[in-house]
Design an enzyme around this catalytic site. Structure first.
Site, mmCIF file in Angstrom:
data_model
loop_
_atom_site.group_PDB
_atom_site.id
_atom_site.type_symbol
_atom_site.label_atom_id
_atom_site.label_comp_id
_atom_site.label_asym_id
_atom_site.label_seq_id
_atom_site.Cartn_x
_atom_site.Cartn_y
_atom_site.Cartn_z
ATOM 1 N N LYS A 210 0.854 -1.183 0.000
ATOM 2 C CA LYS A 210 0.000 0.000 0.000
ATOM 3 C C LYS A 210 0.888 1.230 0.000
ATOM 4 C CE LYS A 210 -2.552 3.514 1.609
ATOM 5 N NZ LYS A 210 -2.237 4.700 2.422
ATOM 6 N N GLY B 129 -4.656 11.071 -0.767
ATOM 7 C CA GLY B 129 -5.391 12.081 -0.020
ATOM 8 C C GLY B 129 -5.016 13.505 -0.351
ATOM 9 N N LYS C 179 -5.016 3.326 10.209
ATOM 10 C CA LYS C 179 -3.972 2.461 9.642
ATOM 11 C C LYS C 179 -3.597 1.334 10.595
ATOM 12 C CE LYS C 179 -0.852 4.689 7.446
ATOM 13 N NZ LYS C 179 -1.323 4.385 6.093
#
Length: 253
Positions: free
Chosen positions: A7, A41, A212
């Site tokens: 990720k 983001g 997270k």
């Protein structure tokens, strides 16, 4: 041979050279297969601001009203995904850009108050397995769809965890920080469920890092092995993790 879900998030999407450096590392593990999952983001913030929208978050998750979704989808499934595809192509990979639906995951609304924020509920690993077997490099944005065709903004950490569970793959979160930090900003090398609960209660872990860490813990519990959080700013960290070394913060089940 192992499958890895990496990720990629944070400001790395504003630094294409850093993204290229991380992707280049993957050449060192030619026997393994990789899936890259990303958010974006800061890019979304920029697009929404340019369009005159105000961004709000709740418990580290972006509130995503339906009227903002064209910009969110454009930033994530469009611009960010294709930037990473370009970085992969320049490194000699054969990338395939996907949304979560194309990667075999069906989404649904997480909470009505969050708008079009989604979660992953159903899955089918066959598409990703076929792409990996064909020598492709899947690059998956965190945009999801339900079975009625509605689109959702899925937290990219949760999306990566869902894909790792789908493939029983190793999972690494490459983020803006070297590791999860304690109250004195010192790195924490390993965290258990009890450690995480205590640090959240004390307000040390909060916001996006709380999402997270909780997601990492859930993934570690499902995968029955450790999940790592480390920094994209040091490609050597990713090399070490791929070689089984302990770098960053290990979240244990």
């Amino acid at each position: 041979m192992a499958n890895w879900v990496i990720k990629l998030g944070g400001a790395v999407l504003n630094n294409i050279d850093a993204a290229k450096a991380l992707i280049d590392v993957l050449h060192q593990k030619t026997e393994d297969k990789f899936i890259l999952v990303h958010g974006g983001g800061s890019l979304v913030d920029s697009w929404l601001s340019d369009a005159g929208f105000v961004t709000s978050k709740h418990l580290g998750l972006r509130i995503s009203p339906r009227e903002q979704m064209p910009y969110i989808v454009g930033a994530l499934a469009g611009c960010a995904n294709k930037q990473l595809m370009g970085a992969a192509i320049s490194n000699g990979f054969k990338p395939v850009g996907l949304s979560l639906y194309e990667a075999g995951l069906v989404s649904e609304q997480k909470l009505k108050a969050l708008g079009q924020v989604g979660t992953c509920i159903e899955n089918d690993a066959s598409i990703l397995k076929s792409l990996l077997n064909a020598g492709c490099f899947p690059i998956v944005s965190s945009i999801g769809f339900d079975l009625e065709g509605n689109w959702y903004n899925v937290n990219a950490d949760e999306a990566a965890a869902s894909i790792a569970q789908l493939l029983d793959a190793e999972l690494v979160f490459m983020t803006d920080v070297e590791a999860v930090l304690d109250h004195k900003l010192n790195p924490l090398h390993q965290l258990s469920s009890a450690d995480i609960s205590t640090l959240i209660e004390e307000g040390v872990i909060k916001g996006g890092m709380q999402v997270k860490v909780n997601t990492s813990l859930q993934a570690a519990q499902h995968l029955r092995r450790g999940v790592y959080i480390s920094s994209w700013q040091k490609p050597d960290n990713l090399i070490a993790l791929l070689n089984g070394e302990h770098v960053g913060t290990k979240i244990t089940p």
